[in-house]
Every structure is written in structure tokens, then in C-alpha cells.
Design an enzyme around this catalytic site. Structure first.
Site, PDB file in Angstrom:
ATOM      1  N   GLU A 195      10.332   1.294  10.251  1.00  0.00           N
ATOM      2  CA  GLU A 195      11.346   2.317   9.943  1.00  0.00           C
ATOM      3  C   GLU A 195      10.672   3.660  10.131  1.00  0.00           C
ATOM      4  O   GLU A 195       9.779   4.015   9.361  1.00  0.00           O
ATOM      5  CB  GLU A 195      11.863   2.153   8.509  1.00  0.00           C
ATOM      6  CG  GLU A 195      12.714   0.923   8.289  1.00  0.00           C
ATOM      7  CD  GLU A 195      14.022   0.929   9.059  1.00  0.00           C
ATOM      8  OE1 GLU A 195      14.383   1.968   9.645  1.00  0.00           O
ATOM      9  OE2 GLU A 195      14.673  -0.124   9.075  1.00  0.00           O
ATOM     10  N   LYS A 235       0.844  -1.202   0.000  1.00  0.00           N
ATOM     11  CA  LYS A 235       0.000   0.000   0.000  1.00  0.00           C
ATOM     12  C   LYS A 235       0.878   1.250   0.000  1.00  0.00           C
ATOM     13  O   LYS A 235       1.620   1.489   0.942  1.00  0.00           O
ATOM     14  CB  LYS A 235      -0.866   0.033   1.272  1.00  0.00           C
ATOM     15  CG  LYS A 235      -1.877   1.172   1.244  1.00  0.00           C
ATOM     16  CD  LYS A 235      -2.513   1.416   2.602  1.00  0.00           C
ATOM     17  CE  LYS A 235      -1.729   2.371   3.454  1.00  0.00           C
ATOM     18  NZ  LYS A 235      -1.623   3.734   2.897  1.00  0.00           N
ATOM     19  N   GLU A 253      11.147  16.582  14.566  1.00  0.00           N
ATOM     20  CA  GLU A 253      11.563  16.317  13.188  1.00  0.00           C
ATOM     21  C   GLU A 253      10.767  17.251  12.267  1.00  0.00           C
ATOM     22  O   GLU A 253       9.543  17.134  12.185  1.00  0.00           O
ATOM     23  CB  GLU A 253      11.252  14.862  12.831  1.00  0.00           C
ATOM     24  CG  GLU A 253      11.604  14.507  11.405  1.00  0.00           C
ATOM     25  CD  GLU A 253      11.103  13.124  10.979  1.00  0.00           C
ATOM     26  OE1 GLU A 253      10.005  12.721  11.377  1.00  0.00           O
ATOM     27  OE2 GLU A 253      11.841  12.469  10.225  1.00  0.00           O
ATOM     28  N   CYS A 269      14.195  10.785   5.672  1.00  0.00           N
ATOM     29  CA  CYS A 269      14.292  10.352   7.073  1.00  0.00           C
ATOM     30  C   CYS A 269      15.694  10.599   7.612  1.00  0.00           C
ATOM     31  O   CYS A 269      15.854  10.953   8.776  1.00  0.00           O
ATOM     32  CB  CYS A 269      13.883   8.890   7.219  1.00  0.00           C
ATOM     33  SG  CYS A 269      14.803   7.766   6.177  1.00  0.00           S
TER      34      CYS A 269
HETATM   35  P1  NAD Z   1       2.737   8.347   8.022  1.00  0.00           P
HETATM   36  O1  NAD Z   1       3.042   7.603   9.270  1.00  0.00           O
HETATM   37  O2  NAD Z   1       1.736   9.428   8.067  1.00  0.00           O
HETATM   38  O3  NAD Z   1       2.225   7.347   6.888  1.00  0.00           O
HETATM   39  C1  NAD Z   1       2.998   6.239   6.449  1.00  0.00           C
HETATM   40  C2  NAD Z   1       2.072   5.221   5.820  1.00  0.00           C
HETATM   41  O4  NAD Z   1       1.227   4.662   6.826  1.00  0.00           O
HETATM   42  C3  NAD Z   1       1.134   5.762   4.758  1.00  0.00           C
HETATM   43  O5  NAD Z   1       1.030   4.803   3.719  1.00  0.00           O
HETATM   44  C4  NAD Z   1      -0.196   5.914   5.502  1.00  0.00           C
HETATM   45  O6  NAD Z   1      -1.314   5.854   4.672  1.00  0.00           O
HETATM   46  C5  NAD Z   1      -0.146   4.716   6.427  1.00  0.00           C
HETATM   47  N1  NAD Z   1      -0.955   4.821   7.643  1.00  0.00           N
HETATM   48  C6  NAD Z   1      -1.441   5.930   8.238  1.00  0.00           C
HETATM   49  N2  NAD Z   1      -2.107   5.598   9.371  1.00  0.00           N
HETATM   50  C7  NAD Z   1      -2.014   4.258   9.492  1.00  0.00           C
HETATM   51  C8  NAD Z   1      -2.462   3.330  10.482  1.00  0.00           C
HETATM   52  N3  NAD Z   1      -3.134   3.708  11.560  1.00  0.00           N
HETATM   53  N4  NAD Z   1      -2.163   2.028  10.293  1.00  0.00           N
HETATM   54  C9  NAD Z   1      -1.448   1.618   9.218  1.00  0.00           C
HETATM   55  N5  NAD Z   1      -1.002   2.446   8.264  1.00  0.00           N
HETATM   56  C10 NAD Z   1      -1.274   3.759   8.393  1.00  0.00           C
HETATM   57  O7  NAD Z   1       4.142   8.841   7.502  1.00  0.00           O
HETATM   58  P2  NAD Z   1       4.450   9.777   6.256  1.00  0.00           P
HETATM   59  O8  NAD Z   1       4.019  11.148   6.630  1.00  0.00           O
HETATM   60  O9  NAD Z   1       3.932   9.132   5.015  1.00  0.00           O
HETATM   61  O10 NAD Z   1       6.047   9.701   6.184  1.00  0.00           O
HETATM   62  C11 NAD Z   1       6.871  10.620   6.833  1.00  0.00           C
HETATM   63  C12 NAD Z   1       7.540   9.965   8.022  1.00  0.00           C
HETATM   64  O11 NAD Z   1       8.176   8.763   7.616  1.00  0.00           O
HETATM   65  C13 NAD Z   1       8.630  10.808   8.640  1.00  0.00           C
HETATM   66  O12 NAD Z   1       8.545  10.761  10.047  1.00  0.00           O
HETATM   67  C14 NAD Z   1       9.913  10.120   8.193  1.00  0.00           C
HETATM   68  O13 NAD Z   1      11.030  10.337   9.027  1.00  0.00           O
HETATM   69  C15 NAD Z   1       9.487   8.711   8.169  1.00  0.00           C
HETATM   70  N6  NAD Z   1      10.350   7.938   7.296  1.00  0.00           N
HETATM   71  C16 NAD Z   1      11.202   7.029   7.857  1.00  0.00           C
HETATM   72  C17 NAD Z   1      12.063   6.313   7.062  1.00  0.00           C
HETATM   73  C18 NAD Z   1      13.014   5.302   7.634  1.00  0.00           C
HETATM   74  O14 NAD Z   1      13.503   4.487   6.882  1.00  0.00           O
HETATM   75  N7  NAD Z   1      13.280   5.339   8.920  1.00  0.00           N
HETATM   76  C19 NAD Z   1      12.067   6.513   5.684  1.00  0.00           C
HETATM   77  C20 NAD Z   1      11.186   7.457   5.155  1.00  0.00           C
HETATM   78  C21 NAD Z   1      10.327   8.153   5.963  1.00  0.00           C
END
Ligand code: NAD
Length: 475
Positions: A244, A171, A374, A278
Site C-alpha cells: 500500500e 515493525k 505527493e 495517503c
Molecule cells: P517509508 O517507505 O519511508 O517507510 C515505511 C516503513 O518501511 C517504515 O516502517 C520504515 O522503517 C520501513 N522501511 C524503510 N526502508 C525499508 C526497506 N528498505 N525495506 C523494508 N522496510 C523499510 O514510508 P513513510 O514515510 O513511513 O510513510 C509515508 C508514505 O506512506 C507516503 O508515501 C504515504 O502515501 C504512504 N502511505 C500509504 C498508505 C496506503 O494505504 N496506500 C497508507 C499510509 C501511508
């Protein structure tokens, strides 16, 4: 294939529309330019059922055949790099060159994973018995990706999961579903039906997936707040999880560096992809002896960095990817202004769309929100330090532990600092260099488990130990 029209899910190898759809915005204009299917609960059931069925044959498919399919998938991405990159820029905002890099990185990653050896251990092979451990596939993997690197971070999950013999329901984020849907469509000609399913939808879809008992594992990349919810949901069936999550990476700059050279690299690590990385540098600790010079060098680069629509020539930094993140970053800047922090901003930005100028916060206090949180946007706090012990303490004083960098000509001293940092990845005189063969794992609230490298691959497999008694065969 039309890359700019008709975005379908891939379920059991078939292109699947949905009665309801979600709007997809171009962040450079703030306007809707396409729609993606909003997966219904029944369609999710079909995707999981197809993946469960396909698992039985895919895990029995010879490893060499699975490797070959992955190599084909990498070649397919490369063949389609131009349309994918243009679509990527429209839905994500990143300038086309960076978008091409994302697709190329994804292809490179798949190729490298396809060639990874899967270990086997033989502990005893005597007349009496043979004791061995092999690593086997675990079942259907739920892969949930974020919007900042939608294609490559999905591939970090899909490639090892498929090599291991698992099947996947992937997804993408509702903010960036389109390229991933097209990749699902392209790959449906390469993998047997049900092996890789791609579903898209709104906010309700993620929780629906993590609660689904059909998944053996959840591999999630996203924010720490969502990661906690994913783990709670996974506990219901004791599903395996890899998380992650967020980061607030420190860079520590020692006084012996070449200021102009390091300024270029720090600017890149702090702002490229409009700082939506990230492992971007998010707290910049600079020794007081060179603080002013490095700040001025960074400001000079910022003043010349063109911010605009990534589809236009000469643009270095695109918009923030979505309105929700844009509002967060703007609020952080407003908070810094309310606290009367010193802000220095780079080149002006277009009024329409989700644009934020490069913003350097000049030596804020350690407890400022802009230091503690962040930003995930182009807002970089620069902080003075004078002693190594003090800067190590301040760098470690964070709920995150993803990565860090140290900049110094004295490699021994830099290595000694690196050893004291509570992070999963540390770079010395380089930054944001990640490799498919090298484990990537966040500490503290930056995550749980590992992606990449052999450790990452084995998160998609279970050790299976066999004890074989040879006594009967001898009589
Ligand atoms: P997010 O947590 O809002 O969403 C991530 C994904 O989770 C999306 O596909 C979203 O639709 C889904 N999602 C949302 N609520 C959910 C739930 N309750 N259950 C299951 N899935 C759900 O994150 P984002 O805004 O898309 O990404 C930004 C964040 O990701 C930043 O904090 C960044 O640091 C982190 N990030 C981490 C890494 C890493 O490898 N550590 C890499 C990239 C981004």
C-alpha cells in the site's frame, strides 16, 4: 502498565529490551523524549523462530477461538484509549482527539475483521467425487507500518493475518514506535506467545526483515520508493507481497456545488492529520465558474485553523511528524517560491518543532513539482478547469492511482466521471471514508494487492483445493 516509560519489544510473549536503542522525538518540540529498542539480528531471528513455532498451534486453533481473541484485543484497546492517545500525541504530534480516534478506529477495525466470514467453495458433491476449495493460513507474516497512522495501519495487517491463522512479526516506523510497542505488550496477555511479535529498530531493520526467508508474506505500507525495494527483496524467496503505497489524489469540483459546505469538507480532506494521509486530497481541480469563491472560502478556513502542539487545547493541526518529512515539505514550498507560484498561507505556526502553515498554491501549472509529487504535508495545489474531458485527463495524468473524489449535485454526471478515473477508490460528495468490509487497493504506483474486505483477508490465505473420489467408499 506505565505508558510513558520502558518501551520493550514483544518477542515470544516476553517483554524484550535491547542493548542499543533508537531516539524518539516529540515533533511539536523537535526534542527526544523517549527511546525504543533497536532490534538486533539475533533478536529478529528469535522473533521469527517464535512466530514459526506458534504458527503450528495457532493455525490449528479453532476459528471461533481466534475470533474471540481478536474481540478481546479490541476491548483491550478501548480500555487503554486514554494513555495510548496521550502517548500517541507525544510521539506523533496529532491532537489528542484525533489520537483517540486512531485508537478507536483500530479497535473498530479489529472487531469487524474478527467477524468476517471465510468462504468455502464446493464445486461438485456427487456420488463420484467432492471437489472443494478452502482457504488456509500461509505462515509467518512480516508486517511493516508507516508513521502517519501507526496503530490503525498496523491493525489493518495484524487483524486479518491473525484471523486467517497466521502469526506475525510487526515493525512500526522508527519515527513512531512507542504506541505500537505498548499495543504489543497489551496484546501479549491476549494472544499465545509468538503469535504476535512486535520489534522496533532503525533503518537497517526493514531490509533485514524483508530478506528473511522465514516469512511467507510481506505486508507493507509506506512510500512507493521503499515499496519497490520491498518487492525486489521479496523476489529472492518469491514471498507474497501486499504493497500500500503513495498517492496523489485528485478532487474534481463541479460548478453546481454549495461552496461553503464543500469548502469545509475539502479542507478536512486536504489538511486533517496535517495532510499526512495517503488518501488526502492532494490536487484540487475546481471548475472555473466557482474557482475564486472556493479558494477564498478555503483561505478563510485556513486563517482560522489553529496549528500547534497537539497536546494543547483547541489545536486543529499538529506538526509534521518527523524532521525528514518536514524538510521535504519545506523544500517543496521553496521550489514553488523559486518558480514564482502564487502561495496563500493560513494561520501562523510555532517556530519550534516541525510546523508548516497551511499552504494553498493558486493555480500552478500542471508540471509544477507541487502538482506532480505527493507532498504528504499541508501544501495543496488548486487548479482551474473548464471541461470535464480535460479534467479527467489531467486527474489521470499521474503515476499514482490510489483514490479520488468528485463533488457535484448531479450524481449521474459525477458517477460518469468516477468511472473514468484510474484509481482504486472513488468518493462522490464524500471523502476519506474507508471501511473494514470494503477492499482498498491502489492502482499504478500506489500499490499492489488489496487491504480490507474479503479480498484483503484472502491475501493472508491460500486457496487449497481438494478432490475427493468417492468411488472406493461405494464398493
Ligand atoms: P517509508 O517507505 O519511508 O517507510 C515505511 C516503513 O518501511 C517504515 O516502517 C520504515 O522503517 C520501513 N522501511 C524503510 N526502508 C525499508 C526497506 N528498505 N525495506 C523494508 N522496510 C523499510 O514510508 P513513510 O514515510 O513511513 O510513510 C509515508 C508514505 O506512506 C507516503 O508515501 C504515504 O502515501 C504512504 N502511505 C500509504 C498508505 C496506503 O494505504 N496506500 C497508507 C499510509 C501511508
Amino acid at each position: 502498565m506505565d505508558f510513558f516509560d520502558l518501551f520493550n519489544m514483544t518477542i515470544d510473549g516476553a517483554q524484550t529490551a535491547s542493548a542499543k536503542r533508537i531516539a524518539v522525538y516529540n515533533p511539536a518540540t523537535g526534542e527526544v523524549f523517549a527511546h525504543a529498542p533497536d532490534c538486533t539480528p539475533a533478536q529478529l531471528e528469535s522473533a521469527v523462530a517464535a512466530a514459526e513455532k506458534a504458527f503450528r498451534s495457532w493455525r490449528a486453533t479453532p476459528l471461533e477461538e481466534r475470533r474471540a481473541r481478536l474481540i478481546e484485543a479490541a476491548a483491550c484497546l478501548r480500555r487503554n484509549i486514554d494513555p495510548l492517545a496521550h502517548l500517541f500525541t507525544r510521539e506523533h504530534g496529532r491532537p489528542v482527539e484525533g489520537a483517540r480516534q486512531e485508537i478507536e478506529d483500530a479497535a473498530r477495525w479489529i472487531e469487524a475483521v474478527a467477524q468476517m466470514p471465510i468462504p468455502e467453495h464446493v464445486y461438485e458433491d456427487s456420488d463420484a467425487q467432492r471437489v472443494e476449495t478452502r482457504y488456509v493460513a500461509i505462515g509467518v507474516v512480516c508486517a511493516i507500518a508507516p508513521w502517519n497512522f501507526p496503530v490503525s495501519l498496523a491493525v489493518w495487517k495484524v487483524a486479518p493475518a491473525l484471523l486467517a491463522g497466521n502469526t506475525v512479526v510487526l515493525k512500526p516506523s522508527p519515527f513512531t514506535p512507542l504506541c505500537t510497542l505498548k499495543v504489543g505488550e497489551l496484546f501479549s496477555a491476549i494472544f499465545p506467545p509468538g503469535v504476535l511479535n512486535v520489534v522496533s529498530g532503525g533503518d537497517q531493520l526493514g531490509p533485514l526483515m524483508t530478506q528473511h526467508p522465514g516469512f511467507a508474506k510481506i505486508s507493507f505500507t509506506g512510500s512507493t520508493a521503499t515499496g519497490k525495494r520491498v518487492m525486489q527483496s521479496a523476489a529472492q524467496d518469491l514471498k507474497r507481497v501486499t504493497l500500500e503505497l503513495g498517492g496523489n489524489d485528485a478532487a474534481i469540483v463541479m460548478p453546481d456545488i454549495d461552496v461553503d459546505e464543500v469548502a469545509q469538507k475539502i479542507f478536512f480532506s486536504s489538511f486533517i492529520n496535517t495532510a499526512q494521509i495517503c488518501v488526502a486530497t492532494k490536487r484540487l481541480y475546481v471548475h472555473e465558474a466557482i474557482y475564486d469563491r472556493l479558494r477564498d472560502a478555503l483561505v478563510a478556513i485556513a486563517k482560522n485553523a489553529v496549528v500547534g502542539d497537539g497536546a494543547e487545547q483547541g489545536v486543529l493541526l499538529g506538526p509534521i511528524q518527523n524532521k525528514r518529512q518536514y524538510d521535504r515539505v519545506i523544500e517543496l514550498i521553496k521550489d514553488a517560491r523559486r518558480q514564482r507560484l502564487a502561495l496563500i498561507q493560513g494561520a501562523s505556526v510555532p517556530v519550534k518543532g516541525y510546523f508548516v502553515p497551511v499552504t494553498i498554491v493558486d493555480n500552478p501549472p500542471d508540471d509544477a513539482r507541487v502538482v506532480r509529487e505527493e507532498a504528504f504535508g499541508p501544501v495543496l495545489p488548486m487548479l482551474r478547469f473548464s471541461s470535464v474531458d480535460d479534467v479527467v485527463r489531467r486527474a489521470n495524468d499521474s503515476e499514482f492511482g490510489l483514490a479520488a473524489s468528485i463533488w457535484s449535485k448531479d450524481l449521474q454526471a459525477a458517477t460518469a466521471i468516477a468511472e473514468q478515473l484510474d484509481v482504486g477508490t472513488v468518493w462522490i460528495n464524500q471523502v476519506i471514508n474507508l471501511r473494514p468490509d470494503t477492499p482498498f487497493a491502489g492502482r499504478k504506483k500506489s500499490g499492489l494487492g488489496v487491504e480490507n474486505g474479503l479480498d484483503g483477508l484472502l491475501e493472508y490465505m491460500a486457496p487449497k483445493s481438494t478432490y475427493l473420489s468417492k468411488a472406493q467408499t461405494r464398493t
